[in-house]
Scaffold this motif. Structure first.
Motif, PDB file in Angstrom:
ATOM      1  N   HIS A 757     -36.231 -11.826 -11.257  1.00 56.18           N
ATOM      2  CA  HIS A 757     -34.775 -11.948 -11.264  1.00 56.18           C
ATOM      3  C   HIS A 757     -34.178 -10.553 -11.085  1.00 56.18           C
ATOM      4  O   HIS A 757     -33.681  -9.936 -12.034  1.00 56.18           O
ATOM      5  CB  HIS A 757     -34.295 -12.583 -12.560  1.00 56.18           C
ATOM      6  CG  HIS A 757     -34.987 -13.881 -12.863  1.00 56.18           C
ATOM      7  ND1 HIS A 757     -34.700 -15.049 -12.208  1.00 56.18           N
ATOM      8  CD2 HIS A 757     -35.985 -14.176 -13.753  1.00 56.18           C
ATOM      9  CE1 HIS A 757     -35.454 -16.029 -12.679  1.00 56.18           C
ATOM     10  NE2 HIS A 757     -36.253 -15.516 -13.615  1.00 56.18           N
ATOM     11  N   THR A 758     -34.250 -10.106  -9.837  1.00 59.98           N
ATOM     12  CA  THR A 758     -33.816  -8.731  -9.544  1.00 59.98           C
ATOM     13  C   THR A 758     -32.365  -8.513  -9.904  1.00 59.98           C
ATOM     14  O   THR A 758     -31.990  -7.516 -10.539  1.00 59.98           O
ATOM     15  CB  THR A 758     -34.054  -8.425  -8.069  1.00 59.98           C
ATOM     16  OG1 THR A 758     -35.437  -8.628  -7.768  1.00 59.98           O
ATOM     17  CG2 THR A 758     -33.668  -6.993  -7.745  1.00 59.98           C
ATOM     18  N   GLU A 759     -31.507  -9.432  -9.485  1.00 55.75           N
ATOM     19  CA  GLU A 759     -30.079  -9.245  -9.724  1.00 55.75           C
ATOM     20  C   GLU A 759     -29.752  -9.285 -11.211  1.00 55.75           C
ATOM     21  O   GLU A 759     -28.868  -8.579 -11.684  1.00 55.75           O
ATOM     22  CB  GLU A 759     -29.279 -10.309  -8.962  1.00 55.75           C
ATOM     23  CG  GLU A 759     -29.423 -10.241  -7.454  1.00 55.75           C
ATOM     24  CD  GLU A 759     -29.031  -8.876  -6.906  1.00 55.75           C
ATOM     25  OE1 GLU A 759     -28.093  -8.258  -7.472  1.00 55.75           O
ATOM     26  OE2 GLU A 759     -29.671  -8.409  -5.959  1.00 55.75           O
ATOM     27  N   VAL A 760     -30.487 -10.132 -11.919  1.00 59.97           N
ATOM     28  CA  VAL A 760     -30.249 -10.211 -13.376  1.00 59.97           C
ATOM     29  C   VAL A 760     -30.612  -8.879 -14.046  1.00 59.97           C
ATOM     30  O   VAL A 760     -29.867  -8.360 -14.883  1.00 59.97           O
ATOM     31  CB  VAL A 760     -31.059 -11.366 -13.987  1.00 59.97           C
ATOM     32  CG1 VAL A 760     -30.952 -11.336 -15.513  1.00 59.97           C
ATOM     33  CG2 VAL A 760     -30.563 -12.702 -13.454  1.00 59.97           C
ATOM     34  N   ILE A 761     -31.737  -8.327 -13.638  1.00 62.24           N
ATOM     35  CA  ILE A 761     -32.172  -7.064 -14.236  1.00 62.24           C
ATOM     36  C   ILE A 761     -31.230  -5.936 -13.837  1.00 62.24           C
ATOM     37  O   ILE A 761     -30.878  -5.072 -14.660  1.00 62.24           O
ATOM     38  CB  ILE A 761     -33.613  -6.748 -13.832  1.00 62.24           C
ATOM     39  CG1 ILE A 761     -34.554  -7.862 -14.309  1.00 62.24           C
ATOM     40  CG2 ILE A 761     -34.042  -5.415 -14.384  1.00 62.24           C
ATOM     41  CD1 ILE A 761     -34.544  -8.061 -15.800  1.00 62.24           C
ATOM     42  N   LEU A 762     -30.813  -5.943 -12.567  1.00 63.46           N
ATOM     43  CA  LEU A 762     -29.864  -4.906 -12.148  1.00 63.46           C
ATOM     44  C   LEU A 762     -28.540  -5.037 -12.888  1.00 63.46           C
ATOM     45  O   LEU A 762     -27.932  -4.043 -13.294  1.00 63.46           O
ATOM     46  CB  LEU A 762     -29.650  -4.989 -10.635  1.00 63.46           C
ATOM     47  CG  LEU A 762     -30.791  -4.454  -9.755  1.00 63.46           C
ATOM     48  CD1 LEU A 762     -30.514  -4.760  -8.291  1.00 63.46           C
ATOM     49  CD2 LEU A 762     -30.971  -2.959  -9.965  1.00 63.46           C
ATOM     50  N   ASP A 763     -28.106  -6.272 -13.047  1.00 69.09           N
ATOM     51  CA  ASP A 763     -26.861  -6.480 -13.798  1.00 69.09           C
ATOM     52  C   ASP A 763     -27.012  -6.027 -15.242  1.00 69.09           C
ATOM     53  O   ASP A 763     -26.080  -5.463 -15.823  1.00 69.09           O
ATOM     54  CB  ASP A 763     -26.491  -7.966 -13.748  1.00 69.09           C
ATOM     55  CG  ASP A 763     -25.170  -8.237 -14.436  1.00 69.09           C
ATOM     56  OD1 ASP A 763     -24.138  -7.729 -13.970  1.00 69.09           O
ATOM     57  OD2 ASP A 763     -25.180  -8.938 -15.472  1.00 69.09           O
ATOM     58  N   LEU A 764     -28.190  -6.240 -15.789  1.00 63.11           N
ATOM     59  CA  LEU A 764     -28.459  -5.767 -17.137  1.00 63.11           C
ATOM     60  C   LEU A 764     -28.344  -4.243 -17.206  1.00 63.11           C
ATOM     61  O   LEU A 764     -27.767  -3.684 -18.144  1.00 63.11           O
ATOM     62  CB  LEU A 764     -29.846  -6.219 -17.586  1.00 63.11           C
ATOM     63  CG  LEU A 764     -30.312  -5.738 -18.961  1.00 63.11           C
ATOM     64  CD1 LEU A 764     -29.354  -6.197 -20.054  1.00 63.11           C
ATOM     65  CD2 LEU A 764     -31.721  -6.233 -19.255  1.00 63.11           C
ATOM     66  N   SER A 765     -28.864  -3.581 -16.213  1.00 68.21           N
ATOM     67  CA  SER A 765     -28.764  -2.117 -16.197  1.00 68.21           C
ATOM     68  C   SER A 765     -27.325  -1.666 -16.045  1.00 68.21           C
ATOM     69  O   SER A 765     -26.900  -0.684 -16.648  1.00 68.21           O
ATOM     70  CB  SER A 765     -29.625  -1.550 -15.069  1.00 68.21           C
ATOM     71  OG  SER A 765     -29.069  -1.862 -13.789  1.00 68.21           O
ATOM     72  N   TYR A 766     -26.555  -2.422 -15.230  1.00 64.78           N
ATOM     73  CA  TYR A 766     -25.135  -2.067 -15.086  1.00 64.78           C
ATOM     74  C   TYR A 766     -24.426  -2.175 -16.438  1.00 64.78           C
ATOM     75  O   TYR A 766     -23.626  -1.307 -16.808  1.00 64.78           O
ATOM     76  CB  TYR A 766     -24.450  -2.976 -14.061  1.00 64.78           C
ATOM     77  CG  TYR A 766     -25.055  -2.921 -12.686  1.00 64.78           C
ATOM     78  CD1 TYR A 766     -25.758  -1.799 -12.244  1.00 64.78           C
ATOM     79  CD2 TYR A 766     -24.932  -4.002 -11.801  1.00 64.78           C
ATOM     80  CE1 TYR A 766     -26.316  -1.753 -10.983  1.00 64.78           C
ATOM     81  CE2 TYR A 766     -25.470  -3.958 -10.525  1.00 64.78           C
ATOM     82  CZ  TYR A 766     -26.178  -2.836 -10.128  1.00 64.78           C
ATOM     83  OH  TYR A 766     -26.728  -2.791  -8.877  1.00 64.78           O
ATOM     84  N   LYS A 767     -24.727  -3.263 -17.171  1.00 73.71           N
ATOM     85  CA  LYS A 767     -24.060  -3.477 -18.450  1.00 73.71           C
ATOM     86  C   LYS A 767     -24.525  -2.470 -19.507  1.00 73.71           C
ATOM     87  O   LYS A 767     -23.832  -2.235 -20.503  1.00 73.71           O
ATOM     88  CB  LYS A 767     -24.315  -4.904 -18.941  1.00 73.71           C
ATOM     89  CG  LYS A 767     -23.659  -5.967 -18.074  1.00 73.71           C
ATOM     90  CD  LYS A 767     -23.905  -7.359 -18.615  1.00 73.71           C
ATOM     91  CE  LYS A 767     -23.293  -8.429 -17.709  1.00 73.71           C
ATOM     92  NZ  LYS A 767     -21.839  -8.314 -17.601  1.00 73.71           N
ATOM     93  N   LEU A 768     -25.687  -1.918 -19.328  1.00 75.16           N
ATOM     94  CA  LEU A 768     -26.165  -0.894 -20.246  1.00 75.16           C
ATOM     95  C   LEU A 768     -25.513   0.457 -20.000  1.00 75.16           C
ATOM     96  O   LEU A 768     -25.797   1.426 -20.699  1.00 75.16           O
ATOM     97  CB  LEU A 768     -27.688  -0.757 -20.159  1.00 75.16           C
ATOM     98  CG  LEU A 768     -28.499  -1.876 -20.798  1.00 75.16           C
ATOM     99  CD1 LEU A 768     -29.983  -1.706 -20.484  1.00 75.16           C
ATOM    100  CD2 LEU A 768     -28.286  -1.918 -22.300  1.00 75.16           C
ATOM    101  N   GLY A 769     -24.649   0.517 -18.985  1.00 73.73           N
ATOM    102  CA  GLY A 769     -23.913   1.746 -18.737  1.00 73.73           C
ATOM    103  C   GLY A 769     -24.302   2.460 -17.469  1.00 73.73           C
ATOM    104  O   GLY A 769     -23.874   3.600 -17.249  1.00 73.73           O
TER     105      GLY A 769
END
Length: 1005
Positions: A757-769
Motif C-alpha cells: 500500500h504505497t500511497e497509504v504509507i506515503l500518506d502516513l509519512s506526510y501526516k508524520l510531518g
C-alpha cells in the motif's frame, strides 16, 4: 429427788417450749442455787426476750446470798486496803469454790442481762425506724395452698413476742453469747446503723478501742451521715481525739464486776465458767487517742479507700466535710480538691457510657489545662458557655486563690488558662466562646472581656487551624470580633499591611525543624501588635476568609495559613490556580453548564484583584491574562469542549485572549491529552479528546499538522506496531520518537502486506510531518522498495524505484536548488543504492528493468562506487550477449527461437539512459574491463547501501540467502564467496580499487 426430777425435765425441754411461767414456777422451786444459776440460767440462751429475761433475773437472784457472804467475809477483815481485800477474796474463793463459781456466773449473767436490754432496745429502735440492716422478708400467704398445715398451727403458746416485731440481723442467742466486737462489725457491714449506735451507746467502753476496726467494716459507698456517731472527731482543747461518752445500763458496777473480785477469781485457780468469747480477741485495738495529724491521715486514707473501691466522689467529699466540720485540721484543701473533682464527675456533662475511672491520684496528676479539657470534654455547643461559667471559672479562681495563699499571687492565671483552652479547642467550641464574648454583650456576661485579646485569640485560632471545611464557623468567629474606628494614612496603611502579611507568612512557613505553627505560637506573634496593626490584621483576615470560601466552593480548600505563606510566592499561587481550574472541572456533578464555568472564571479573576482595603487576593501576584490562560487550560483538560466553544464564541466572552494564545493553550492541552492516551485510536478515549481539542480554535496550518499527526498515530496503532514483544506502542512513544521515519520502517517490519500500500504509507509519512520533504519521500520509497525486494515482490520494488528515480531527477533538474545542496546528495545516495540493490538481484527475471536500474545507479552513484556498479553491469551485459547469440543461432538455423525468460537490454533500456551511460563510460575511457567482474563488487555495493541508509532500518524478511551471477552467467552462492580467505579478498579489493582509480583519473601515488 425433786431437784433431780426438775433437772431431768429441764435437760429434755426444748428451748422453744420454755415459758416464763415454767421459769417462775418450776425453776424457782428448785432449792439448789448453783444448779439453777449454772444449769438452768447460764447454760440456756433462748431467742425469746421475755423468757431469756426471766431466766437471767432468776439466775442473778440465786446469786444474791453469795454476794452477802463475800461481803460479810470482807467486813470481818475490818480493812479497806486493796491488797488485803484481794487476798481475803482469794482465800475465800479457794475455801468456798461453789461461791467462787456463783460469783463468776453472776458476772456473766449480769453482762447477758445488759446485752438483753440492749437487744430489746435495738429491736424497739428497728421497729420505730425500720432499720434492721436486712431486707424485710416477704409475708407468706395466710392461706398458702402449698403449706402442709403444720406451720401455722404449731405456734407455741409460750411465745409471747409480738409477731410484727422486725428481726435484727443477729438472733438473740447469738447476740448474748457472741463476741460483741464481732457483732458490732457484723452490724456495720449489714448497715444496721441504728442498732450499731445503740450498741456503742450501751457498751462503749468495750467497743471504743475497736472503733476503727468497726469503721472498716462499713461499706465504702455508705454516706457518712448514717454513721457519723462513729466517725472520729477532734478536741481543740487536747489537740487530739476526744473520748467517747457512753450510757451503760448500770452506772455502778456490781460487786463481782469489781477489779479486786475479778482478779481474785482469776487467781483462785478454779475452773470457772467461760461460755462466750472474750470480747475483741483477734482484733486490733486503739486505746490511745489519735492526734490531729493522725486524725487527718485517717480521714485521707478513708477517702482514698472510698474512691478506690467505689469511685463515689460524693461520699468521699461528705466524709471530708464531716471531718472538717469536726475541726480536724488539714482537710480543707482535700475537701477543696474533692469538691472540684465532684463537679467534674457529677456536674460536668458526661458521655452516655461513662468509662472514666477518676481517682485522687489521677486528679492530682492533671495540669490545670487538662482539668479544663476534662470539664468540657462532653459539653455541647449549646452548653459550653454555661459550663465554662459554672465549672471552669470557679476552678480557675480556686487556683488563683491557692497561688495567693502560697505567697505567689498570679491575677492573670484564670484568663491565661482559659486562653490556652481556647487555642487548643476545636473551632466549633472556640466559636461558641467568641460568641459569648462579643463586644456588644454586657461586660459581666462576657467570657473574654478584653477586645484586643479577642482579636489576638481569633487570629491565632484561625491561622493555626488545619481545618479545610469549617469556613462558616470561621466566619462566625470573625463576626464576633471588634471593629475599631481608626483613621489611617493610605500609604502607611499599605506598608503596614504588607509588613504584617510578610512577617506572618515568614513565621508560618513550614520547615524541617518547625513543620507547623501552633495557635499558641501564633498568639505570641500577635501579642506585640498595636491596635492599628491589629485592626489591619483583621482586614487581612477578612480577605483571606473570603478567598478561603472561594477555594472551598470549587473543591480546592486550603488552610488559612496558606494565604499567608503564598502571599509573596508567585509559583505557589500559580500552582493553586492550576489546581483550582482543574480540580473544580473534575467535579462532574458541579460544573456542567456554561454559566458554572463562567462563575468559576469570575471567582478566579476576583482573586487577582484588590479589595476595598487595598489588600491583594489569593492570586494577587498573577495577571488576569495568566489566570485566564490557566482557566482555559483547566476547562480544556476536562474534555468539555462544547462549553469551551460556547464561552469563546459567546457575545459576552470573558476570555480576553488573542487567537494565537488560545491556539497555544489548545495545543498544550492537546499534548497533555495525547500523552495521557492509552490507545492511539483517535475515535475513542483521550486520543479522541486530543483530536477534538484541535477543533476549538480557528483552523491553521499548525493545527492541521497536529491533527494529521494524530491520524498518523492512529494508523500506526492500527498496524499493531509494538514497542516490546507483546506490548503495543503507546502514543507518547510515537511522539517522543526523534526519527519519525523509523516509525515507517517499524510499520513495514510489523506487517507483511504494508509495503503493498504505497500511497497509504506515503500518506502516513506526510501526516508524520514530511508532507513537503522530498528527502523523506525518497527514503520512504526506498524503504518500500527494499521491503518489496525482501518479499521478492520485484515488480513493486521496481515501481517504487522508478518513482524514486523520477523524484530525484526532478529535484536535480530543479533550478531552485543548488547542485551542492546536501538534500540532493542525500536523495541521490539513497536512490542509486536502491537501484543497485534491485538491479543486481539475479532472481529478478526482467533483464531489461535490471539493466535500467543499474544504469540509473551508474548515472547517480559517486565516482568511487562506479567499479562496484560496473561489475554488476558487466554480468548483465554478458548475459545479454549470450541471449543475443542464442537468438541469432536459432535464426540462422531457421529454427524458431525459444522465448528467453529475460528481456533484451536494447528493448528495455531507454535511449537516454543508454546514451548517458555511454557518455560516462566514454568520459572515463572504460570499455568494460574484465577486471570489474569480480563478485566482491556486489558485496561492496551492498555494504555501501546499508551504511548510507542506516537512518531507516529496512525489513529483514524474505530470502535467507541471495545468489549472484558470475562472469559466465552461472550462479554461485554468496555464502561460498564469504568463505574465501580474507587475504585474497582484501588483495583483490585493493587491486580493483587501484584499477578503477586509474580509469577515472585519480591521482596515483
Amino acid at each position: 429427788m425433786a431437784s433431780t426430777s426438775a433437772y431431768t425435765q429441764w435437760a429434755s425441754l426444748p428451748d422453744d417450749e420454755i415459758t416464763t411461767n415454767y421459769v417462775e414456777t418450776t425453776l424457782s422451786a428448785v432449792p439448789d442455787d448453783l444448779w439453777v444459776a449454772a444449769a438452768a440460767c447460764l447454760d440456756r440462751a433462748v431467742n425469746n426476750t421475755e423468757v431469756q429475761e426471766s431466766l437471767l433475773k432468776l439466775g442473778i437472784s440465786r446469786t444474791e446470798r453469795v454476794i452477802q457472804r463475800c461481803q460479810d467475809t470482807l467486813a470481818s477483815e475490818e480493812t479497806e486496803a486493796p491488797d488485803t481485800i484481794h487476798n481475803s477474796l482469794v482465800e475465800y474463793f479457794v475455801n468456798s469454790p461453789i461461791d467462787a463459781r456463783l460469783c463468776n456466773i453472776r458476772s456473766i449473767l449480769l453482762q447477758r442481762l445488759d446485752r438483753l436490754n440492749t437487744y430489746v432496745e435495738m429491736e424497739k429502735s428497728a421497729l420505730e425506724s425500720g432499720d434492721t440492716g436486712v431486707e424485710d422478708d416477704v409475708d407468706e400467704w395466710e392461706d398458702d395452698p402449698w403449706a402442709d398445715g403444720t406451720a401455722g398451727s404449731s405456734t407455741s403458746t409460750t411465745d409471747t413476742r409480738t409477731k410484727s416485731s422486725p428481726q435484727l440481723p443477729v438472733s438473740l442467742s447469738s447476740f448474748l453469747l457472741g463476741d460483741i466486737v464481732r457483732l458490732a462489725c457484723e452490724l456495720a457491714s449489714l448497715e444496721a446503723f441504728s442498732a450499731l449506735h445503740i450498741l456503742f451507746k450501751r457498751h462503749g467502753p468495750v467497743l471504743w478501742p475497736f472503733r476503727f476496726v468497726i469503721l472498716e467494716n462499713i461499706p465504702e459507698h455508705i454516706h457518712p451521715s448514717l454513721y457519723n456517731f462513729l466517725l472520729p472527731s477532734y478536741s481543740p482543747a487536747t489537740n487530739s481525739e476526744p473520748t467517747m461518752i457512753s450510757e451503760p445500763w448500770r452506772m455502778q458496777p456490781d460487786f463481782v464486776e469489781a477489779r479486786q473480785c475479778q482478779s481474785a477469781l482469776q487467781e483462785s485457780n478454779l475452773a470457772l465458767d467461760q461460755v462466750h468469747t472474750v470480747d475483741g480477741v483477734g482484733y486490733e485495738a486503739h486505746h490511745l487517742l489519735l492526734s490531729d495529724d493522725e486524725l487527718s491521715t485517717w480521714y485521707k486514707n478513708r477517702v482514698n479507700r472510698v474512691i478506690h473501691s467505689s469511685g463515689m466522689i460524693d461520699i468521699a467529699l461528705a466524709i471530708v466535710q464531716h471531718g472538717a466540720s469536726q475541726g480536724i485540721p488539714g482537710l480543707d484543701e482535700l475537701g477543696e480538691e474533692l469538691s472540684l473533682l465532684s463537679r467534674l464527675v457529677y456536674d460536668a456533662p458526661q458521655a452516655d457510657e461513662m468509662d472514666d475511672d477518676w481517682t485522687l491520684a489521677r486528679w492530682y496528676s492533671l495540669e490545670p489545662l487538662a482539668v479544663v479539657h476534662a470539664y468540657l470534654a462532653h459539653s455541647t455547643p449549646g452548653s459550653l458557655a454555661e459550663d465554662i461559667s459554672r465549672l471552669v471559672m470557679p476552678y480557675l479562681y480556686v487556683l488563683e486563690a491557692r497561688a495567693e495563699r502560697a505567697g505567689s499571687p498570679d491575677p492573670s492565671l484564670p484568663t491565661r488558662i482559659l486562653y490556652e483552652y481556647i487555642l487548643s479547642a476545636p473551632l466549633e467550641k472556640a466559636a461558641v466562646i467568641f460568641e459569648a464574648s462579643k463586644p456588644t454583650l454586657p461586660p459581666a456576661q462576657r467570657l473574654i472581656r478584653d477586645d484586643e485579646d479577642i482579636a489576638r485569640l481569633a487570629l491565632a485560632c484561625l491561622y493555626g487551624s488545619d481545618s479545610l471545611d469549617e469556613w462558616s464557623t470561621m466566619s462566625r468567629i470573625f463576626e464576633c470580633l471588634p471593629a475599631w474606628d481608626i483613621s489611617r494614612d493610605d500609604d502607611n496603611d499599605e506598608d503596614v499591611a504588607d509588613t504584617t502579611v510578610a512577617s506572618l507568612g515568614t513565621f508560618v512557613k513550614p520547615s524541617i525543624m518547625h513543620p507547623c505553627s501552633t495557635p499558641s505560637e501564633l498568639l505570641i506573634l500577635f501579642k506585640p501588635l498595636s491596635l492599628s496593626s491589629l485592626s489591619r490584621a483583621l482586614d487581612i483576615l477578612d480577605v483571606h476568609l473570603e478567598s478561603g470560601e472561594i477555594f472551598s466552593r470549587w473543591s480546592v480548600p486550603a488552610p488559612l495559613r496558606w494565604f499567608l505563606q503564598s502571599n509573596g510566592d508567585i509559583n505557589e499561587q500559580r500552582s493553586w490556580a492550576n489546581r483550582m481550574a482543574r480540580r473544580a472541572g473534575g467535579q462532574q456533578d458541579q460544573l456542567n453548564t456554561q454559566e458554572d464555568w463562567e462563575w468559576l472564571l469570575e471567582d478566579m479573576l476576583k482573586l487577582t484583584g484588590k479589595g476595598d482595603n487595598g489588600l491583594k487576593g489569593a492570586f494577587g501576584l498573577l495577571s488576569r491574562d495568566e489566570v485566564t490562560r490557566i482557566f482555559l487550560s483547566g476547562l480544556l483538560s476536562t474534555g468539555k469542549f462544547d462549553i469551551a466553544k460556547a464561552i469563546l464564541r459567546s457575545p459576552r466572552n470573558k476570555i480576553d485572549l488573542d487567537a494565537n494564545t488560545i491556539e497555544d493553550i489548545c495545543i498544550s492541552c492537546f499534548h497533555e491529552l495525547y500523552d495521557n492516551a492509552s490507545s492511539g485510536n483517535y475515535k475513542i478515549g483521550d486520543m479522541k479528546l486530543a483530536y477534538d481539542c484541535l477543533d476549538i480554535p480557528r483552523s491553521s496550518n499548525r493545527l492541521v499538522k497536529e491533527k494529521q499527526f494524530v491520524e498518523a498515530t492512529s494508523r500506526i496503532s492500527s498496524f499493531n506496531v509494538q514497542s516490546r514483544p507483546g506490548i503495543p506502542i503507546s502514543p507518547i512513544e510515537i511522539r517522543l520518537t526523534k526519527d519519525r521515519l523509523s516509525l515507517i520502517s517499524r510499520v513495514l517490519s510489523s506487517n507483511n502486506d504494508a509495503y503493498k500500500h504505497t500511497e497509504v504509507i506515503l500518506d502516513l509519512s506526510y501526516k508524520l510531518g514530511f508532507a513537503e520533504d522530498v528527502v523523506a519521500e525518497v527514503k520512504v520509497l526506498a524503504m518500500l522498495a527494499d521491503t518489496a525486494l525482501q518479499a521478492e515482490d520485484f515488480e513493486r520494488a521496481y515501481e517504487n524505484s522508478e518513482r524514486m528515480v523520477d523524484i530525484v531527477f526532478k529535484l536535480r533538474a530543479s533550478s531552485e536548488l543548488d547542485a551542492d545542496d546536501p538534500r540532493i546528495h542525500e536523495v541521490t545516495e539513497v536512490c542509486w543504492i536502491a537501484c543497485f540493490q534491485l538491479g543486481r538481484q539475479p532472481e529478478f527475471e526482467e533483464l531489461g528493468k535490471r539493466m535500467l536500474l543499474l544504469g540509473r545507479a551508474l548515472e547517480l552513484c559517486p565516482a568511487e562506487k562506479l567499479h562496484d556498479v560496473l561489475t554488476a553491469w558487466q554480468r548483465l551485459e554478458n548475459e545479454d550477449i549470450q541471449n543475443r547469440e542464442e537468438r541469432m543461432t536459432h535464426r540462422r538455423s531457421g529454427t524458431a527461437a525459444v522465448s528467453s525468460p529475460r528481456k533484451l537490454v536494447d528493448s528495455s533500456l531507454p535511449i537516454n539512459v543508454a546514451s548517458t551511460l555511454r557518455a560516462r563510460l566514454q568520459d572515463f575511457h572504460m570499455p568494460s574491463p574484465p577486471l570489474l567482474s569480480t563478485p566482491d563488487a556486489a558485496a561492496l555495493a551492498s555494504r555501501t547501501f546499508k551504511s548510507v541508509a542506516a537512518n531507516f532500518p529496512f525489513g529483514h524478511r524474505g530470502r535467507s540467502q541471495l545468489s549472484e551471477t558470475d562472469d559466465t552467467g552461472s550462479h554461485r552462492s554468496t555464502s561460498t564467496r564469504r568463505t574465501e580467505g580474507e587475504d585474497v579478498s582484501a588483495h583483490a579489493t585493493r587491486v580493483l580499487s587501484k584499477g578503477i582509480g586509474w580509469l577515472i583519473g585519480a591521482d596515483e601515488e
